[in-house]
Write a protein that holds these residues in place. Structure first.
Motif, PDB file in Angstrom:
ATOM      1  N   THR A  49      59.101  49.267  15.922  1.00 50.78           N
ATOM      2  CA  THR A  49      58.658  48.703  17.193  1.00 50.78           C
ATOM      3  C   THR A  49      58.603  49.791  18.246  1.00 50.78           C
ATOM      4  O   THR A  49      59.262  50.826  18.117  1.00 50.78           O
ATOM      5  CB  THR A  49      59.593  47.567  17.651  1.00 50.78           C
ATOM      6  N   THR A  57      54.792  46.124  24.425  1.00 50.50           N
ATOM      7  CA  THR A  57      55.489  46.249  23.142  1.00 50.50           C
ATOM      8  C   THR A  57      54.519  46.134  21.969  1.00 50.50           C
ATOM      9  O   THR A  57      53.447  45.528  22.067  1.00 50.50           O
ATOM     10  CB  THR A  57      56.575  45.174  22.996  1.00 50.50           C
ATOM     11  N   ASN A  58      54.951  46.693  20.864  1.00 45.37           N
ATOM     12  CA  ASN A  58      54.194  46.623  19.625  1.00 45.37           C
ATOM     13  C   ASN A  58      55.199  46.535  18.485  1.00 45.37           C
ATOM     14  O   ASN A  58      56.263  47.171  18.549  1.00 45.37           O
ATOM     15  CB  ASN A  58      53.318  47.867  19.454  1.00 45.37           C
ATOM     16  N   TYR A  59      54.881  45.748  17.460  1.00 45.47           N
ATOM     17  CA  TYR A  59      55.790  45.546  16.344  1.00 45.47           C
ATOM     18  C   TYR A  59      55.071  45.719  15.006  1.00 45.47           C
ATOM     19  O   TYR A  59      53.904  45.340  14.857  1.00 45.47           O
ATOM     20  CB  TYR A  59      56.391  44.132  16.381  1.00 45.47           C
ATOM     21  N   ASP A  61      54.184  44.504  11.391  1.00 45.65           N
ATOM     22  CA  ASP A  61      53.977  43.131  10.919  1.00 45.65           C
ATOM     23  C   ASP A  61      55.222  42.586  10.220  1.00 45.65           C
ATOM     24  O   ASP A  61      55.525  41.392  10.303  1.00 45.65           O
ATOM     25  CB  ASP A  61      52.791  43.078   9.955  1.00 45.65           C
ATOM     26  N   LYS A  64      57.654  41.215  13.046  1.00 49.93           N
ATOM     27  CA  LYS A  64      57.173  40.340  14.120  1.00 49.93           C
ATOM     28  C   LYS A  64      57.851  38.976  14.039  1.00 49.93           C
ATOM     29  O   LYS A  64      57.960  38.377  12.970  1.00 49.93           O
ATOM     30  CB  LYS A  64      55.661  40.175  14.025  1.00 49.93           C
ATOM     31  N   GLY A  65      58.287  38.512  15.194  1.00 46.60           N
ATOM     32  CA  GLY A  65      58.947  37.224  15.266  1.00 46.60           C
ATOM     33  C   GLY A  65      60.433  37.266  14.949  1.00 46.60           C
ATOM     34  O   GLY A  65      61.144  36.276  15.161  1.00 46.60           O
ATOM     35  N   ARG A  66      60.912  38.401  14.460  1.00 50.15           N
ATOM     36  CA  ARG A  66      62.333  38.526  14.119  1.00 50.15           C
ATOM     37  C   ARG A  66      63.045  39.579  14.975  1.00 50.15           C
ATOM     38  O   ARG A  66      64.223  39.422  15.286  1.00 50.15           O
ATOM     39  CB  ARG A  66      62.495  38.906  12.638  1.00 50.15           C
ATOM     40  N   THR A  68      63.173  42.140  18.458  1.00 48.24           N
ATOM     41  CA  THR A  68      62.747  42.243  19.855  1.00 48.24           C
ATOM     42  C   THR A  68      63.266  43.545  20.444  1.00 48.24           C
ATOM     43  O   THR A  68      64.470  43.832  20.376  1.00 48.24           O
ATOM     44  CB  THR A  68      63.276  41.065  20.686  1.00 48.24           C
TER      45      THR A  68
END
Length: 115
Positions: A49, A57-59, A61, A64-66, A68
């Motif tokens: 990230t 921000t960028n994550y 794949d 993502k969703g897990r 932060t």
């Protein structure tokens, strides 16, 4: 000179959570893009990230969703909250700081997800 020190790694069961922190010394922290990378045994280092100096921000794949990422420019810190951890998240996690053509790395902190 910029120095990065990670903390917060450890052993956690699948489905658990961990928080990684990166303390940054040096001036102009707020102007740096900050990120977390990881490297598992036998694999290349990969970006997890990234957060820009203005908070974009960028994550990857896979997280993502897990995961932060956040930054506190007043405290010169960047934090990675990791939830719903999986065994495949096991790796050494590195904090990164970059600005223009200059980049800095922390020494890394081990995260192990295992039952």
């Amino acid at each position: 000179q910029v120095q990065l020190v990670e903390s917060g790694g450890g052993l956690v069961q699948p489905g658990g959570s961990l928080r990684l922190s990166c303390a940054v010394s040096g001036r102009r922290f707020s102007s740096y893009g900050m990120g977390w990378y990881r490297q598992a045994p036998g694999k290349q280092r990969e970006m997890v990230t990234f957060i820009t100096s203005v908070g974009i921000t960028n994550y990857a794949d896979s997280v993502k969703g897990r995961f932060t990422i956040s930054r506190d420019n007043a405290k010169n810190t960047v934090t990675l909250e990791m939830n719903s951890l999986k065994p495949e998240d096991t790796a050494v996690y590195y904090c990164y700081a970059g600005r223009l053509a200059v980049s800095y790395w922390g020494q890394g902190t081990q995260v192990t997800v295992s039952s």
